[in-house]
Motif scaffolding. Structure first.
Motif, mmCIF file in Angstrom:
data_model
loop_
_atom_site.group_PDB
_atom_site.id
_atom_site.type_symbol
_atom_site.label_atom_id
_atom_site.label_comp_id
_atom_site.label_asym_id
_atom_site.label_seq_id
_atom_site.Cartn_x
_atom_site.Cartn_y
_atom_site.Cartn_z
ATOM 1 N N GLY A 7 -2.517 -8.264 -9.169
ATOM 2 C CA GLY A 7 -3.331 -7.752 -8.070
ATOM 3 C C GLY A 7 -4.805 -8.072 -8.246
ATOM 4 O O GLY A 7 -5.489 -8.466 -7.288
ATOM 5 N N TRP A 38 -0.863 -5.341 -2.611
ATOM 6 C CA TRP A 38 -0.788 -6.266 -3.743
ATOM 7 C C TRP A 38 -1.987 -6.091 -4.648
ATOM 8 O O TRP A 38 -1.856 -6.020 -5.868
ATOM 9 C CB TRP A 38 -0.739 -7.717 -3.274
ATOM 10 C CG TRP A 38 0.368 -8.061 -2.342
ATOM 11 C CD1 TRP A 38 1.570 -7.415 -2.213
ATOM 12 C CD2 TRP A 38 0.386 -9.129 -1.404
ATOM 13 N NE1 TRP A 38 2.325 -8.029 -1.244
ATOM 14 C CE2 TRP A 38 1.626 -9.085 -0.730
ATOM 15 C CE3 TRP A 38 -0.516 -10.123 -1.058
ATOM 16 C CZ2 TRP A 38 1.979 -10.004 0.253
ATOM 17 C CZ3 TRP A 38 -0.163 -11.032 -0.085
ATOM 18 C CH2 TRP A 38 1.077 -10.973 0.563
ATOM 19 N N LEU A 44 4.321 -6.226 -5.379
ATOM 20 C CA LEU A 44 4.025 -7.648 -5.525
ATOM 21 C C LEU A 44 4.410 -8.402 -4.258
ATOM 22 O O LEU A 44 5.337 -8.006 -3.554
ATOM 23 C CB LEU A 44 4.838 -8.247 -6.677
ATOM 24 C CG LEU A 44 4.442 -7.869 -8.082
ATOM 25 C CD1 LEU A 44 5.467 -8.404 -9.078
ATOM 26 C CD2 LEU A 44 3.071 -8.422 -8.413
ATOM 27 N N PRO A 45 3.740 -9.513 -3.990
ATOM 28 C CA PRO A 45 4.180 -10.362 -2.887
ATOM 29 C C PRO A 45 5.545 -10.976 -3.230
ATOM 30 O O PRO A 45 5.868 -11.148 -4.410
ATOM 31 C CB PRO A 45 3.103 -11.441 -2.802
ATOM 32 C CG PRO A 45 2.281 -11.325 -4.023
ATOM 33 C CD PRO A 45 2.555 -10.020 -4.659
#
Length: 72
Positions: A7, A38, A44-45
């Motif tokens: 992040g 994120w 998380l992506p």
């Protein structure tokens, strides 16, 4: 994988490239809130967005996901 570190890297890359969360979100076809989550280590992506993030900022996936810092 360290959610906080990833992040922080996304945020650093975005800021170094003078991009707002909304601008990055638009390039990835996600919401500004997703980018915020994120950057704040809430999630998380997905892998497709990880690939797109790396393309946008011209870095390798390993650079984003590794413990090393990103220099740009």
């Amino acid at each position: 994988m360290d959610l906080i570190l990833i992040g922080e890297k996304i945020k650093k890359l975005r800021l170094v490239n003078n991009m707002t969360q909304e601008e990055l979100a638009n390039k990835l076809y996600v919401t500004k809130q997703a980018v915020s989550k994120w950057e704040n280590a809430i999630c998380l992506p997905d892998i497709e967005n990880i690939e797109k993030i790396c393309e946008i900022f011209r870095i390798k996936i390993d650079d984003l996901l590794s413990e090393n810092t990103v220099n740009q």
